[in-house]
Design a protein around this motif. Structure first.
Motif, PDB file in Angstrom:
ATOM      1  N   GLN A  41       0.831  -1.207   0.000  1.00 61.26           N
ATOM      2  CA  GLN A  41       0.000   0.000   0.000  1.00 61.26           C
ATOM      3  C   GLN A  41       0.862   1.252   0.000  1.00 61.26           C
ATOM      4  OE1 GLN A  41      -2.432  -0.030   3.508  1.00 61.26           O
ATOM      5  NE2 GLN A  41      -0.715   0.160   4.891  1.00 61.26           N
ATOM      6  N   ILE A  42       0.259   2.317  -0.469  1.00 57.83           N
ATOM      7  CA  ILE A  42       0.889   3.629  -0.429  1.00 57.83           C
ATOM      8  C   ILE A  42      -0.243   4.644  -0.373  1.00 57.83           C
ATOM      9  CG2 ILE A  42       1.097   3.809  -2.949  1.00 57.83           C
ATOM     10  CD1 ILE A  42       3.861   5.242  -2.280  1.00 57.83           C
ATOM     11  N   ALA A  43      -0.054   5.708   0.395  1.00 55.93           N
ATOM     12  CA  ALA A  43      -1.112   6.704   0.557  1.00 55.93           C
ATOM     13  C   ALA A  43      -0.519   8.105   0.541  1.00 55.93           C
ATOM     14  CB  ALA A  43      -1.867   6.473   1.866  1.00 55.93           C
ATOM     15  N   SER A  44      -1.340   9.053   0.130  1.00 56.93           N
ATOM     16  CA  SER A  44      -1.001  10.472   0.159  1.00 56.93           C
ATOM     17  C   SER A  44      -2.150  11.218   0.811  1.00 56.93           C
ATOM     18  CB  SER A  44      -0.767  11.013  -1.253  1.00 56.93           C
ATOM     19  OG  SER A  44       0.374  10.428  -1.821  1.00 56.93           O
ATOM     20  N   HIS A  45      -1.825  12.367   1.388  1.00 58.54           N
ATOM     21  CA  HIS A  45      -2.819  13.150   2.118  1.00 58.54           C
ATOM     22  C   HIS A  45      -2.811  14.587   1.607  1.00 58.54           C
ATOM     23  CE1 HIS A  45      -2.667   9.751   4.880  1.00 58.54           C
ATOM     24  NE2 HIS A  45      -1.355   9.871   4.813  1.00 58.54           N
ATOM     25  N   VAL A  46      -3.994  15.139   1.410  1.00 61.62           N
ATOM     26  CA  VAL A  46      -4.125  16.517   0.952  1.00 61.62           C
ATOM     27  C   VAL A  46      -5.023  17.273   1.929  1.00 61.62           C
ATOM     28  CG1 VAL A  46      -4.896  18.028  -0.915  1.00 61.62           C
ATOM     29  CG2 VAL A  46      -3.943  15.781  -1.455  1.00 61.62           C
ATOM     30  N   PRO A  47      -4.480  18.264   2.645  1.00 64.19           N
ATOM     31  CA  PRO A  47      -5.320  19.052   3.534  1.00 64.19           C
ATOM     32  C   PRO A  47      -6.194  20.004   2.716  1.00 64.19           C
ATOM     33  CG  PRO A  47      -3.066  19.873   3.578  1.00 64.19           C
ATOM     34  CD  PRO A  47      -3.081  18.666   2.684  1.00 64.19           C
ATOM     35  N   LEU A  48      -7.503  19.906   2.902  1.00 64.38           N
ATOM     36  CA  LEU A  48      -8.438  20.743   2.146  1.00 64.38           C
ATOM     37  C   LEU A  48      -9.140  21.769   3.023  1.00 64.38           C
ATOM     38  CD1 LEU A  48     -10.039  17.937  -0.038  1.00 64.38           C
ATOM     39  CD2 LEU A  48      -8.285  19.578  -0.735  1.00 64.38           C
ATOM     40  N   ALA A  49      -9.179  21.510   4.317  1.00 63.41           N
ATOM     41  CA  ALA A  49      -9.850  22.404   5.257  1.00 63.41           C
ATOM     42  C   ALA A  49      -9.267  22.142   6.648  1.00 63.41           C
ATOM     43  CB  ALA A  49     -11.356  22.145   5.255  1.00 63.41           C
TER      44      ALA A  49
ATOM     45  N   GLY B 182      -9.021  21.095  10.590  1.00 58.89           N
ATOM     46  CA  GLY B 182      -9.651  20.054  11.395  1.00 58.89           C
ATOM     47  C   GLY B 182      -9.396  18.660  10.866  1.00 58.89           C
ATOM     48  N   PRO B 183      -9.717  17.652  11.674  1.00 57.13           N
ATOM     49  CA  PRO B 183      -9.429  16.259  11.316  1.00 57.13           C
ATOM     50  C   PRO B 183     -10.237  15.747  10.119  1.00 57.13           C
ATOM     51  CG  PRO B 183     -10.689  16.365  13.348  1.00 57.13           C
ATOM     52  CD  PRO B 183     -10.327  17.769  12.988  1.00 57.13           C
ATOM     53  N   ASP B 184     -11.380  16.339   9.857  1.00 58.89           N
ATOM     54  CA  ASP B 184     -12.202  15.904   8.726  1.00 58.89           C
ATOM     55  C   ASP B 184     -11.890  16.666   7.445  1.00 58.89           C
ATOM     56  OD1 ASP B 184     -13.505  14.091  10.368  1.00 58.89           O
ATOM     57  OD2 ASP B 184     -15.075  15.525  10.910  1.00 58.89           O
ATOM     58  N   GLY B 185     -10.883  17.528   7.489  1.00 63.26           N
ATOM     59  CA  GLY B 185     -10.579  18.363   6.337  1.00 63.26           C
ATOM     60  C   GLY B 185      -9.483  17.828   5.439  1.00 63.26           C
ATOM     61  N   THR B 186      -9.097  16.572   5.618  1.00 68.32           N
ATOM     62  CA  THR B 186      -8.021  15.994   4.808  1.00 68.32           C
ATOM     63  C   THR B 186      -8.561  14.906   3.891  1.00 68.32           C
ATOM     64  OG1 THR B 186      -6.376  16.449   6.505  1.00 68.32           O
ATOM     65  CG2 THR B 186      -5.819  14.753   4.901  1.00 68.32           C
ATOM     66  N   LEU B 187      -8.130  14.947   2.643  1.00 69.64           N
ATOM     67  CA  LEU B 187      -8.437  13.879   1.697  1.00 69.64           C
ATOM     68  C   LEU B 187      -7.243  12.935   1.666  1.00 69.64           C
ATOM     69  CD1 LEU B 187     -10.024  12.505  -0.614  1.00 69.64           C
ATOM     70  CD2 LEU B 187      -8.828  14.040  -2.186  1.00 69.64           C
ATOM     71  N   THR B 188      -7.490  11.665   1.908  1.00 68.46           N
ATOM     72  CA  THR B 188      -6.460  10.639   1.794  1.00 68.46           C
ATOM     73  C   THR B 188      -6.787   9.789   0.580  1.00 68.46           C
ATOM     74  OG1 THR B 188      -6.098  10.574   4.176  1.00 68.46           O
ATOM     75  CG2 THR B 188      -5.386   8.647   2.914  1.00 68.46           C
ATOM     76  N   TYR B 189      -5.803   9.608  -0.280  1.00 69.53           N
ATOM     77  CA  TYR B 189      -5.997   8.707  -1.416  1.00 69.53           C
ATOM     78  C   TYR B 189      -4.891   7.668  -1.375  1.00 69.53           C
ATOM     79  CZ  TYR B 189      -2.750  11.902  -3.862  1.00 69.53           C
ATOM     80  OH  TYR B 189      -1.687  12.674  -4.223  1.00 69.53           O
ATOM     81  N   ALA B 190      -5.262   6.427  -1.704  1.00 70.53           N
ATOM     82  CA  ALA B 190      -4.339   5.322  -1.503  1.00 70.53           C
ATOM     83  C   ALA B 190      -4.448   4.301  -2.621  1.00 70.53           C
ATOM     84  CB  ALA B 190      -4.639   4.651  -0.163  1.00 70.53           C
ATOM     85  N   LEU B 191      -3.369   3.550  -2.776  1.00 70.17           N
ATOM     86  CA  LEU B 191      -3.323   2.379  -3.647  1.00 70.17           C
ATOM     87  C   LEU B 191      -3.019   1.214  -2.727  1.00 70.17           C
ATOM     88  CD1 LEU B 191      -3.357   1.348  -6.605  1.00 70.17           C
ATOM     89  CD2 LEU B 191      -0.873   1.616  -6.587  1.00 70.17           C
ATOM     90  N   GLN B 192      -3.822   0.152  -2.820  1.00 76.71           N
ATOM     91  CA  GLN B 192      -3.678  -0.961  -1.887  1.00 76.71           C
ATOM     92  C   GLN B 192      -3.866  -2.289  -2.597  1.00 76.71           C
ATOM     93  OE1 GLN B 192      -5.961  -0.429   1.691  1.00 76.71           O
ATOM     94  NE2 GLN B 192      -6.213  -2.622   1.960  1.00 76.71           N
ATOM     95  N   ARG B 193      -3.021  -3.261  -2.238  1.00 75.25           N
ATOM     96  CA  ARG B 193      -3.191  -4.629  -2.732  1.00 75.25           C
ATOM     97  C   ARG B 193      -4.362  -5.261  -2.015  1.00 75.25           C
ATOM     98  NH1 ARG B 193       2.646  -6.152  -2.347  1.00 75.25           N
ATOM     99  NH2 ARG B 193       2.074  -6.906  -0.304  1.00 75.25           N
ATOM    100  N   ALA B 194      -5.162  -6.002  -2.756  1.00 77.47           N
ATOM    101  CA  ALA B 194      -6.275  -6.748  -2.171  1.00 77.47           C
ATOM    102  C   ALA B 194      -5.983  -8.229  -2.344  1.00 77.47           C
ATOM    103  CB  ALA B 194      -7.588  -6.387  -2.869  1.00 77.47           C
ATOM    104  N   PRO B 195      -6.117  -9.032  -1.284  1.00 78.02           N
ATOM    105  CA  PRO B 195      -5.883 -10.473  -1.437  1.00 78.02           C
ATOM    106  C   PRO B 195      -6.738 -11.038  -2.568  1.00 78.02           C
ATOM    107  CG  PRO B 195      -6.236  -9.895   0.867  1.00 78.02           C
ATOM    108  CD  PRO B 195      -6.549  -8.664   0.054  1.00 78.02           C
TER     109      PRO B 195
END
Length: 113
Positions: free
Chosen positions: A27-35, A37-50
Protein backbone atom coordinates in the motif's frame (compact mmCIF):
# COMPACT_ATOMS: atom_id res chain seq x y z
CA UNK A 1 1.78 9.78 -5.87
CA UNK A 2 -0.21 11.98 -8.18
CA UNK A 3 -4.02 11.92 -8.31
CA UNK A 4 -5.91 13.26 -11.30
CA UNK A 5 -9.61 13.38 -12.06
CA UNK A 6 -10.94 14.17 -15.49
CA UNK A 7 -14.59 13.61 -16.36
CA UNK A 8 -15.24 9.98 -15.35
CA UNK A 9 -11.57 9.03 -15.07
CA UNK A 10 -9.49 8.55 -11.94
CA UNK A 11 -5.74 8.33 -12.53
CA UNK A 12 -2.91 7.56 -10.11
CA UNK A 13 0.73 8.00 -11.17
CA UNK A 14 3.51 6.58 -9.02
CA UNK A 15 7.21 7.41 -9.07
CA UNK A 16 9.73 4.56 -9.20
CA UNK A 17 10.24 4.87 -5.43
CA UNK A 18 6.49 4.71 -4.81
CA UNK A 19 6.16 1.64 -7.05
CA UNK A 20 8.92 -0.03 -5.01
CA UNK A 21 7.19 0.88 -1.71
CA UNK A 22 3.88 -0.44 -3.03
CA UNK A 23 5.63 -3.66 -4.05
CA UNK A 24 7.19 -4.09 -0.59
CA UNK A 25 4.32 -3.01 1.67
CA UNK A 26 1.22 -3.54 -0.44
CA UNK A 27 0.00 0.00 0.00
CA UNK A 28 0.89 3.63 -0.43
CA UNK A 29 -1.11 6.70 0.56
CA UNK A 30 -1.00 10.47 0.16
CA UNK A 31 -2.82 13.15 2.12
CA UNK A 32 -4.12 16.52 0.95
CA UNK A 33 -5.32 19.05 3.53
CA UNK A 34 -8.44 20.74 2.15
CA UNK A 35 -9.85 22.40 5.26
CA UNK A 36 -8.94 22.83 8.93
CA UNK A 37 -9.65 20.05 11.40
CA UNK A 38 -9.43 16.26 11.32
CA UNK A 39 -12.20 15.90 8.73
CA UNK A 40 -10.58 18.36 6.34
CA UNK A 41 -8.02 15.99 4.81
CA UNK A 42 -8.44 13.88 1.70
CA UNK A 43 -6.46 10.64 1.79
CA UNK A 44 -6.00 8.71 -1.42
CA UNK A 45 -4.34 5.32 -1.50
CA UNK A 46 -3.32 2.38 -3.65
CA UNK A 47 -3.68 -0.96 -1.89
CA UNK A 48 -3.19 -4.63 -2.73
CA UNK A 49 -6.27 -6.75 -2.17
CA UNK A 50 -5.88 -10.47 -1.44
CA UNK A 51 -6.87 -12.51 -4.48
CA UNK A 52 -9.46 -14.38 -2.43
CA UNK A 53 -11.22 -11.23 -1.19
CA UNK A 54 -14.40 -9.84 -2.68
CA UNK A 55 -12.48 -6.60 -3.28
CA UNK A 56 -10.12 -8.38 -5.67
CA UNK A 57 -12.64 -9.63 -8.23
CA UNK A 58 -9.81 -9.90 -10.81
CA UNK A 59 -9.80 -6.19 -11.67
CA UNK A 60 -9.13 -2.79 -10.15
CA UNK A 61 -11.76 -1.55 -7.73
CA UNK A 62 -12.44 1.67 -5.82
CA UNK A 63 -13.41 1.94 -2.16
CA UNK A 64 -14.73 5.31 -1.11
CA UNK A 65 -15.51 6.67 2.33
CA UNK A 66 -15.81 10.38 3.10
CA UNK A 67 -12.28 11.74 3.11
CA UNK A 68 -10.69 8.49 1.86
CA UNK A 69 -10.41 7.12 -1.66
CA UNK A 70 -8.66 3.76 -2.16
CA UNK A 71 -7.86 2.00 -5.41
CA UNK A 72 -7.67 -1.75 -4.77
CA UNK A 73 -5.50 -3.96 -6.98
CA UNK A 74 -5.79 -7.76 -6.83
CA UNK A 75 -2.59 -9.17 -5.31
CA UNK A 76 -1.49 -11.22 -8.33
CA UNK A 77 -2.01 -8.31 -10.70
CA UNK A 78 -0.19 -5.92 -8.32
CA UNK A 79 2.84 -8.19 -7.91
CA UNK A 80 3.11 -8.81 -11.66
CA UNK A 81 2.81 -5.09 -12.42
CA UNK A 82 5.48 -4.06 -9.91
CA UNK A 83 7.92 -6.69 -11.18
CA UNK A 84 7.40 -6.03 -14.90
CA UNK A 85 8.09 -3.31 -17.46
CA UNK A 86 4.32 -2.83 -17.83
CA UNK A 87 3.57 0.86 -17.34
CA UNK A 88 -0.13 0.91 -16.58
CA UNK A 89 -3.14 -0.89 -15.24
CA UNK A 90 -6.67 0.06 -16.22
CA UNK A 91 -10.25 -0.94 -15.64
CA UNK A 92 -13.70 0.45 -16.28
CA UNK A 93 -16.26 0.09 -13.51
CA UNK A 94 -20.02 0.54 -13.67
CA UNK A 95 -20.70 2.79 -10.68
CA UNK A 96 -24.33 3.76 -11.25
CA UNK A 97 -27.07 3.52 -13.85
CA UNK A 98 -25.34 4.11 -17.20
CA UNK A 99 -22.33 5.70 -15.44
CA UNK A 100 -18.84 4.30 -15.73
CA UNK A 101 -15.61 5.19 -13.98
CA UNK A 102 -12.32 4.54 -15.74
CA UNK A 103 -9.41 3.78 -13.41
CA UNK A 104 -5.78 4.15 -14.49
CA UNK A 105 -2.75 3.32 -12.35
CA UNK A 106 0.56 4.17 -14.00
CA UNK A 107 4.26 4.14 -13.36
CA UNK A 108 5.55 7.70 -13.76
CA UNK A 109 9.12 6.84 -14.69
CA UNK A 110 10.04 10.01 -16.56
CA UNK A 111 11.95 10.16 -19.83
CA UNK A 112 14.19 7.25 -20.76
CA UNK A 113 16.73 8.61 -23.22
Amino acid sequence: MKLRFEDNTLRLRLSAEEVATFGETGQIASHVPLAPGPDGTLTYALQRAPDNSTAAAETLRVAYLPGRLTVLVPETIARNWVASEEIGLSATLHVADATELRILVEKDLGCRH
